[in-house]
Scaffold this motif. Structure first.
Motif: not given
Length: 182
Positions: A117-124
């Motif tokens: 999720q951090q590498t794709v840029g989606m917020p957790d």
């Protein structure tokens, strides 16, 4: 559950052994940490009471009550009648090890999910992400579901001061008093 310090001299240890023998203390078992568990009876007849005790393997005042296995803790608190057997302790240790392995696998999967999720840029959403205020305001102003504008439900006209109150427009909050007729 008085524990005797193991660092006493030989005379004190001999006295404790004799006292235990006179009281009728019997060793019931030992755990993996080296703690020794005792049982003895006090009184006679109807008033006979069973007492249970642990003698810690660690030095005096350097023990942790959480070091006692749960099976022995239950026996000490008289939540079970018989002390745990060696076979039961082995089975429970194997179950704990299997559970710890499954937890480690789940932790690793969660770590990888968060990394993706951090590498794709989606917020957790589960890690304390902040709400998107711009999107919220856009939804509120769009007239879609939950919009603040538009006619009131059940009424055909435009919303006004009397449409949402029971009794129509006669309600005046400054003039009404409890017990008054109007």
């Amino acid at each position: 559950m008085a524990a005797r310090p193991p660092q006493h001299g030989s005379l004190r240890r001999a006295f404790n052994v004799v006292t235990d023998w006179v009281m009728g203390k019997k060793v019931v078992g030992r755990d993996a940490a080296g703690n020794v568990y005792y049982r003895w009876y006090e009184g006679s007849g109807e008033e006979r009471l069973e007492r249970r005790e642990v003698q810690w393997s660690t030095a005096y005042m350097f023990y942790d009550p959480n070091d006692i296995p749960s099976e022995w803790r239950m026996w000490l608190r008289k939540q079970r009648d018989e002390p745990p057997s060696e076979e039961e302790m082995r089975q429970n240790a194997a179950k704990k090890a299997a559970l710890a392995a499954r937890v480690a696998v789940l932790d690793e999967a969660e770590r990888l999910r968060r990394l993706r999720q951090q590498t794709v840029g989606m917020p957790d959403q589960h890690a304390g992400a902040q709400p998107d205020m711009a999107r919220f305001l856009q939804q509120m102003g769009s007239g879609g579901r939950g919009a603040a504008t538009g006619p009131a439900p059940g009424g055909g006209g435009t919303p006004g001061p009397s449409s949402g109150t029971p009794g129509g427009g006669d309600f005046k909050p400054d003039t009404w008093r409890p017990g008054s007729s109007s």
